[in-house]
Design a protein around this motif. Structure first.
Motif, PDB file in Angstrom:
ATOM      1  N   LEU A 162       2.891  -4.703  10.057  1.00 45.18           N
ATOM      2  CA  LEU A 162       3.439  -5.185   8.714  1.00 45.18           C
ATOM      3  C   LEU A 162       2.081  -5.499   7.703  1.00 45.18           C
ATOM      4  O   LEU A 162       2.347  -4.826   6.629  1.00 45.18           O
ATOM      5  CB  LEU A 162       3.892  -6.649   9.004  1.00 45.18           C
ATOM      6  N   SER A 163       1.064  -5.992   7.992  1.00 40.74           N
ATOM      7  CA  SER A 163      -0.035  -5.972   6.959  1.00 40.74           C
ATOM      8  C   SER A 163      -0.546  -4.760   6.419  1.00 40.74           C
ATOM      9  O   SER A 163      -0.617  -4.535   5.180  1.00 40.74           O
ATOM     10  CB  SER A 163      -1.195  -6.810   7.469  1.00 40.74           C
ATOM     11  N   HIS A 164      -0.628  -3.576   7.082  1.00 37.85           N
ATOM     12  CA  HIS A 164      -0.873  -2.321   6.827  1.00 37.85           C
ATOM     13  C   HIS A 164      -0.206  -1.750   5.868  1.00 37.85           C
ATOM     14  O   HIS A 164      -0.203  -1.031   4.898  1.00 37.85           O
ATOM     15  CB  HIS A 164      -1.061  -1.414   7.889  1.00 37.85           C
ATOM     16  N   ARG A 165       1.277  -2.141   6.212  1.00 37.21           N
ATOM     17  CA  ARG A 165       2.302  -1.452   5.122  1.00 37.21           C
ATOM     18  C   ARG A 165       2.262  -2.124   4.017  1.00 37.21           C
ATOM     19  O   ARG A 165       2.278  -1.395   2.667  1.00 37.21           O
ATOM     20  CB  ARG A 165       3.639  -1.538   5.960  1.00 37.21           C
ATOM     21  N   LEU A 166       1.975  -3.432   3.823  1.00 32.40           N
ATOM     22  CA  LEU A 166       1.815  -3.974   2.488  1.00 32.40           C
ATOM     23  C   LEU A 166       0.795  -3.693   1.941  1.00 32.40           C
ATOM     24  O   LEU A 166       0.821  -3.389   0.489  1.00 32.40           O
ATOM     25  CB  LEU A 166       1.728  -5.530   2.818  1.00 32.40           C
ATOM     26  N   TRP A 167      -0.433  -3.488   2.621  1.00 31.46           N
ATOM     27  CA  TRP A 167      -1.720  -2.997   1.843  1.00 31.46           C
ATOM     28  C   TRP A 167      -1.436  -1.567   1.142  1.00 31.46           C
ATOM     29  O   TRP A 167      -1.972  -1.163   0.124  1.00 31.46           O
ATOM     30  CB  TRP A 167      -2.632  -2.797   2.976  1.00 31.46           C
ATOM     31  N   ASN A 168      -0.839  -0.480   1.841  1.00 37.50           N
ATOM     32  CA  ASN A 168      -0.668   0.646   1.382  1.00 37.50           C
ATOM     33  C   ASN A 168       0.400   0.779   0.250  1.00 37.50           C
ATOM     34  O   ASN A 168       0.381   1.449  -0.716  1.00 37.50           O
ATOM     35  CB  ASN A 168       0.083   1.392   2.477  1.00 37.50           C
ATOM     36  N   LEU A 169       1.298  -0.457   0.150  1.00 38.66           N
ATOM     37  CA  LEU A 169       1.976  -0.533  -1.167  1.00 38.66           C
ATOM     38  C   LEU A 169       1.275  -1.449  -2.412  1.00 38.66           C
ATOM     39  O   LEU A 169       2.010  -1.583  -3.252  1.00 38.66           O
ATOM     40  CB  LEU A 169       3.405  -1.368  -0.562  1.00 38.66           C
ATOM     41  N   GLY A 170       0.462  -1.747  -1.945  1.00 39.10           N
ATOM     42  CA  GLY A 170      -0.493  -2.270  -3.107  1.00 39.10           C
ATOM     43  C   GLY A 170      -0.692  -3.650  -3.121  1.00 39.10           C
ATOM     44  O   GLY A 170      -1.098  -4.483  -3.836  1.00 39.10           O
ATOM     45  N   ALA A 171       0.077  -4.503  -2.207  1.00 38.92           N
ATOM     46  CA  ALA A 171       0.436  -5.748  -1.976  1.00 38.92           C
ATOM     47  C   ALA A 171      -0.883  -6.408  -1.212  1.00 38.92           C
ATOM     48  O   ALA A 171      -0.915  -6.511  -0.028  1.00 38.92           O
ATOM     49  CB  ALA A 171       1.659  -6.324  -1.532  1.00 38.92           C
ATOM     50  N   ARG A 172      -2.069  -6.269  -1.744  1.00 39.34           N
ATOM     51  CA  ARG A 172      -3.449  -6.664  -1.005  1.00 39.34           C
ATOM     52  C   ARG A 172      -3.595  -7.997  -0.681  1.00 39.34           C
ATOM     53  O   ARG A 172      -3.759  -8.200   0.693  1.00 39.34           O
ATOM     54  CB  ARG A 172      -4.463  -6.122  -1.885  1.00 39.34           C
ATOM     55  N   TRP A 173      -3.002  -8.893  -1.273  1.00 39.82           N
ATOM     56  CA  TRP A 173      -3.190 -10.444  -1.028  1.00 39.82           C
ATOM     57  C   TRP A 173      -2.318 -10.676   0.048  1.00 39.82           C
ATOM     58  O   TRP A 173      -2.757 -11.261   1.001  1.00 39.82           O
ATOM     59  CB  TRP A 173      -3.145 -11.220  -2.196  1.00 39.82           C
ATOM     60  N   PRO A 174      -1.180 -10.434  -0.031  1.00 43.44           N
ATOM     61  CA  PRO A 174      -0.199 -10.974   1.191  1.00 43.44           C
ATOM     62  C   PRO A 174      -0.640 -10.192   2.375  1.00 43.44           C
ATOM     63  O   PRO A 174      -0.556 -10.828   3.476  1.00 43.44           O
ATOM     64  CB  PRO A 174       1.227 -10.205   0.755  1.00 43.44           C
TER      65      PRO A 174
END
Length: 269
Positions: A40-52
């Motif tokens: 989950l966190s990796h997908r958010l990171w790739n979407l640019g949502a770095r803090w979440p």
């Protein structure tokens, strides 16, 4: 998604004989939980949502004791057994079917940005407490021994042990060294009491002689096998193996002592 989830669960049963059922794996395996949180966190990171992404990673570390940076790339059927203290850095890349045990660190050796963490091929196993450091490549099928420290590239299917990590010698090489050691002991020279690069020219010469004798012995065995294959006949008497000589050395000494005692008693009569 459900297929990937099924893969993650099945790989636990394949590599952990203590796993009993799916409910147990899903509810009590921290390694399984950490990998799900990371997906989950990796997908958010790739979407640019770095803090979440970092917040989820931090929460996962609190709950599981496993720290995986959201940017790290994990392959399929990745398994972390036990998992407490595992650290996987930002630029680490892990192939398919890899296994990590507790206390493993895939870390960096530099504070510079860019690729600074290791890359693991497929089917790599990293033992408990091992440290794999720097932008190095671990070949597919490699095995990293527990508590090893690896800072150089590892070839495929190699077994790494020690600090610093080095390739474990193949069984054939260990057997050859054992034969040379037995031969050195047989001729009364402790050839392995000092390194082979010793500055003493006499010791270096003896090392060379032992190596030469061992190679001659191997060549004679090859010639004898070839003669027998071509239909030739060899004397039935064969030279004893070095291992047998070493094992029977103490027995021969006792027999020699008994023969000396018999000779002395015969002379006295």
């Amino acid at each position: 998604m459900f297929e990937r989830l099924r893969e993650e669960i099945n790989c636990v049963f394949e590599r952990d004989p203590a796993a009993r059922n799916v409910f147990e794996v899903v509810t009590t395996y921290p390694g399984f939980h950490a990998i799900l949180w990371h997906r989950l966190s990796h997908r958010l990171w790739n979407l640019g949502a770095r803090w979440p992404a970092r917040a989820i990673s931090t929460l996962s570390r609190w709950l599981t004791g496993i720290e995986i940076h959201p940017a790290a790339q994990l392959g399929r059927r990745f398994f972390i057994d036990h998992g407490m203290g595992v650290v996987i850095g930002e630029t680490a890349e892990i192939g398919d079917d890899c296994t990590l045990y507790h206390g493993v660190t895939l870390g960096g050796t530099s504070w510079e940005k860019g690729k600074r963490h290791p890359t693991l091929g497929n089917n790599v196993v990293v033992g408990a407490g091992a440290k794999v450091l720097g932008p190095i490549y671990i070949g597919s099928g490699a095995r990293i021994g527990s508590n090893s420290v690896v800072v150089k590239n590892v070839p495929e299917n190699a077994t790494i042990v020690g600090v610093p990590g080095h390739v474990a010698r193949p069984k054939e090489q260990r057997r050859e060294e054992a034969k040379r050691r037995a031969m050195a002991k047989r001729i009364g020279f402790d050839a392995y009491g000092a390194p082979q690069d010793t500055p003493d020219p006499i010791e270096r010469a003896i090392h060379g002689l032992i190596e030469h004798i061992q190679r001659l012995d191997d060549r004679i065995e090859q010639m004898a096998a070839e003669i027998q294959r071509l239909g030739g006949k060899l004397p039935e008497e064969q030279l004893p193996d070095l291992e047998a000589c070493e094992l029977s050395a103490s027995g021969n000494e006792e027999e020699s002592a008994q023969q000396v005692d018999k000779g002395k008693s015969a002379a006295a009569k």
